[in-house]
Design an enzyme around this catalytic site. Structure first.
Site, PDB file in Angstrom:
ATOM      1  CG  LEU A  65      -1.927  -1.121   1.352  1.00 14.48           C
ATOM      2  CD1 LEU A  65      -2.756  -0.953   2.609  1.00 14.48           C
ATOM      3  CD2 LEU A  65      -2.816  -1.177   0.127  1.00 14.48           C
ATOM      4  N   GLY A  68       7.621   4.042   3.094  1.00 20.03           N
ATOM      5  CA  GLY A  68       8.172   5.238   3.710  1.00 20.03           C
ATOM      6  C   GLY A  68       9.644   5.076   3.991  1.00 20.03           C
ATOM      7  CB  ALA A  71       7.676   1.005   8.090  1.00 19.88           C
ATOM      8  CB  SER A  72       7.020  -1.597   3.246  1.00 24.58           C
ATOM      9  OG  SER A  72       8.271  -1.219   2.697  1.00 24.58           O
ATOM     10  CG  ASP A 183       4.134  14.436  12.586  1.00 28.18           C
ATOM     11  OD1 ASP A 183       4.199  15.621  12.206  1.00 28.18           O
ATOM     12  OD2 ASP A 183       4.386  13.477  11.836  1.00 28.18           O
ATOM     13  CE  LYS A 185       2.586  14.584   8.707  1.00 27.39           C
ATOM     14  NZ  LYS A 185       3.954  14.724   8.152  1.00 27.39           N
ATOM     15  CG  ASN A 188       0.361  11.803  10.572  1.00 30.73           C
ATOM     16  OD1 ASN A 188       0.645  11.039   9.659  1.00 30.73           O
ATOM     17  ND2 ASN A 188       1.282  12.432  11.269  1.00 30.73           N
ATOM     18  CG  ASP A 202       2.982   8.320  11.720  1.00 28.20           C
ATOM     19  OD1 ASP A 202       3.692   7.759  12.578  1.00 28.20           O
ATOM     20  OD2 ASP A 202       3.429   8.721  10.640  1.00 28.20           O
ATOM     21  CB  THR A 221       5.040  18.371   9.709  1.00 31.37           C
ATOM     22  OG1 THR A 221       5.113  16.947   9.860  1.00 31.37           O
ATOM     23  CG2 THR A 221       5.051  18.706   8.240  1.00 31.37           C
TER      24      THR A 221
END
Length: 433
Positions: A65, A68, A71-72, A183, A185, A188, A202, A221
């Site tokens: 999907l 990053g 991680a995947s 974080d 945003k 997320n 996240d 961020t």
């Protein structure tokens, strides 16, 4: 099962002679030695019949999907029930910087294992295998809130209110457990259905803090970080209030379609960089974008985007604010110390200003390319294409090369500020910046 030890002792709990730390958790591995001072020592063992690769025995990976930095993310199906989930796989590597990633992973597992709330993307299961660590998560089939904002340009007050009641409750739940997300945003915040039920996701940057503690790591961020985070490291002290600030930025974006602080605002008449805008709380509600939004929403945003931490509204006060509870209707019988008094003191020059702004929908392109079936009783999973890069609704990871810069970046931006804050694609700021 994966065994986790939590240190609740006053004198300290040790794993392999390393202090766990009060109220902190650590995953136990086969043969780990636990000690409580010199009073007691134990060697931990898993059951002899423990499977060599339990994840693959219980789940089947269907397709990737997203991918990053660390991680995947895959779509997987639980073999016993047929229910689909998202699984986050962290590869095990050795080399420079890998220890900090593992520490961050252990922190994320600890946070996820300790929470359960309807508006939080909770951890279903965790597997520590030879080829990596697998975190099985709920599946959010409608994708990121960011996608909705881009595809709809902006949200109505009613839609925004429904989302933020859930977010306020979720963050209140975290704060009551001394957890700061750090974080928050639109990327997320995940949507589980078309009725705007959301999951805050996240927790990779979440930090468990003590009642009197302050976290001082520069992270988050750039466009969403609170001003206290941008202070020099010697003076940087911040608490749960940083989440309220970030929620205020997201609330602003939902109602108008662009961020309150931006490099595009830098000009000869307004010579303030992104960092300076945040530190000084310089933002406005330009016409015509804000003409249709009621004053109670502006009052709530003003209180959330208050630079002084002590004066900033708390998450409990956000839930009690008339915009949240009364749908933005002001009762003239309210105390003058309440909303009616506050609105009388609003700086309406912030609203009257006419200024052209670049909408997020102008500089981003999001579309649904296909829909995947997820099984009986589950909504289908939407597959999105963002800025030419195909990815799925259950992940908020976007490759570095696919991030989009703002249309009019400031030409005179101080390079040192760029190094401290990151670029305009909202890269995450890490400890070693």
């Amino acid at each position: 099962m994966v065994a986790v030890v939590e240190d609740l002792s006053g004198n300290g709990t040790f794993v392999n002679d390393s202090l766990v730390g009060r109220n902190k958790r650590r995953e136990l591995k086969e043969g780990d030695e636990l000690a409580i001072l010199e009073e007691a020592r134990f060697v931990f063992r898993y059951p002899l019949k423990r499977s060599t690769h339990r994840f693959h025995q219980q789940y089947q990976i269907q397709e990737q999907l997203g991918k990053g930095h660390f991680a995947s993310v895959y779509l997987c199906v639980e073999k016993s029930s047929g229910i689909r989930h998202a699984v986050k796989k962290f590869e095990k590597r050795t080399g420079p910087g890998e220890k900090s990633k593992i520490d961050g992973l252990q922190q994320e597992i600890a946070v996820l294992m300790g929470i359960s709330h309807p508006a939080l993307l909770c951890l279903k299961d965790t597997f520590d295998e030879e080829d990596g660590v697998y975190l099985v998560l709920e599946l959010a089939t409608e994708g990121e809130l960011f996608n909705w904002i881009v595809m709809k340009q902006k949200l109505s007050e009613a839609e925004t209110r429904k989302i933020f009641i859930q977010l306020f409750q979720a963050v209140k739940y975290l704060h009551e457990r001394s957890i700061v997300h750090r974080d928050i945003k639109p990327e997320n915040i995940l949507l589980t259905d078309k009725e705007l039920h959301v999951k805050l996701a996240d927790f990779g940057l979440a930090k468990i803090i003590g009642e009197e503690s302050f976290t001082t790591t520069l992270c988050g961020t750039p466009s969403y970080v609170a001003p206290e985070i941008l202070e020099n490291s010697n003076h940087r002290r911040y608490t749960r209030a940083v989440d309220v600030w970030s929620l205020g930025v997201v609330l602003y974006i939902c109602l108008c379609g662009f961020p309150p602080f931006s490099d595009e605002l830098y000009s000869t008449e307004n010579p303030y960089t992104l960092s300076q805008q945040i530190k000084q709380g310089r933002f406005d509600y330009p016409s015509p974008y804000w003409d249709s939004v009621g004053d109670p929403a502006l009052d709530l945003i003003d209180r959330m985007l208050t630079v002084d931490v002590e004066s900033r509204i708390t998450i409990d006060e956000c839930l009690e604010h008339p915009w949240t509870t009364k749908g933005g209707v002001i009762n003239p019988n309210d105390s003058t110390d309440g909303l009616t008094g506050a609105i009388a003191n609003l700086d309406f020059s912030k609203r009257k200003m006419k200024r052209e702004r670049t909408m997020l929908s102008t500089i981003n392109e999001v579309k649904v390319t296909r829909v995947l079936p997820t099984g009986e009783g589950q909504a289908p999973l939407k597959v999105f294409e963002k800025n030419g890069s195909q990815y799925k609704g259950s992940t908020n990871m976007l490759k570095e090369k696919d991030k989009v810069e703002e249309a009019r970046p400031a030409e005179k931006r101080d390079p040192r500020e760029f190094v401290e804050m990151g670029g305009k694609g909202d890269q995450t700021l890490f400890d070693d910046v």
